[in-house]
Design a protein around this motif. Structure first.
Motif, short mmCIF file in Angstrom:
data_model
loop_
_atom_site.label_atom_id
_atom_site.label_comp_id
_atom_site.label_asym_id
_atom_site.label_seq_id
_atom_site.Cartn_x
_atom_site.Cartn_y
_atom_site.Cartn_z
N GLY A 65 -4.53 4.28 -6.12
CA GLY A 65 -3.21 4.33 -6.76
C GLY A 65 -2.16 3.39 -6.21
O GLY A 65 -0.97 3.61 -6.42
N LEU A 66 -2.58 2.32 -5.55
CA LEU A 66 -1.62 1.34 -5.01
C LEU A 66 -1.96 -0.04 -5.52
O LEU A 66 -3.12 -0.33 -5.84
CB LEU A 66 -1.68 1.33 -3.48
CG LEU A 66 -1.28 2.62 -2.78
CD1 LEU A 66 -1.66 2.54 -1.30
CD2 LEU A 66 0.21 2.86 -2.94
N THR A 67 -0.97 -0.91 -5.58
CA THR A 67 -1.22 -2.30 -5.93
C THR A 67 -1.29 -3.13 -4.66
O THR A 67 -0.78 -2.72 -3.60
CB THR A 67 -0.11 -2.87 -6.83
OG1 THR A 67 1.11 -2.91 -6.09
CG2 THR A 67 0.07 -2.04 -8.10
N ALA A 68 -1.88 -4.30 -4.76
CA ALA A 68 -1.94 -5.21 -3.62
C ALA A 68 -0.53 -5.56 -3.17
O ALA A 68 -0.25 -5.61 -1.96
CB ALA A 68 -2.72 -6.47 -3.98
N SER A 69 0.37 -5.76 -4.12
CA SER A 69 1.74 -6.14 -3.75
C SER A 69 2.45 -5.01 -3.00
O SER A 69 3.23 -5.27 -2.08
CB SER A 69 2.55 -6.58 -4.97
OG SER A 69 2.63 -5.56 -5.92
#
Length: 107
Positions: A65-69
């Motif tokens: 549930g996280l983005t790389a950014s």
């Protein structure tokens, strides 16, 4: 020669490891979701060399549930607060190859 983890690599891997633990997802499930090998996932989450690529960070992050950014931003925020924290291994990383300075001047 193995590529060493930079402090920023270790911070990001630490956040990934924490997120995977919090999500309660197994390495086997993570491998199935990302298409990465269990071995590679273990290397990344144990903060071993070689460091994760941005694509790998994105795939693992997406599975929890996280983005790389978001992961990079978290690591940058921590690094900014640590005055003794080096983001690069040495100053030569920030230098242009000799004689090619004009190739990089886009100002």
């Amino acid at each position: 020669m193995a590529k060493n983890l930079l402090p920023m690599d270790a911070l990001i891997a630490g956040y990934l490891h924490e997120a995977v633990q919090d999500a309660g997802i197994t390495y086997r499930k993570l491998a199935a979701v990302t298409g990465m090998s269990i071995n590679r996932i273990g290397i990344i989450l144990r903060q071993e060399s070689p460091p994760a690529t941005l694509g790998e960070i994105g795939m693992i992050g997406s599975a929890v549930g996280l983005t790389a950014s978001e992961l990079v931003e978290r690591a940058e925020n921590v690094a900014r607060t640590r005055q003794d924290y080096d983001l690069v291994a040495n100053d030569s990383i920030n230098e242009f190859p000799e004689g090619n300075d004009a190739d990089y001047d886009h100002a």
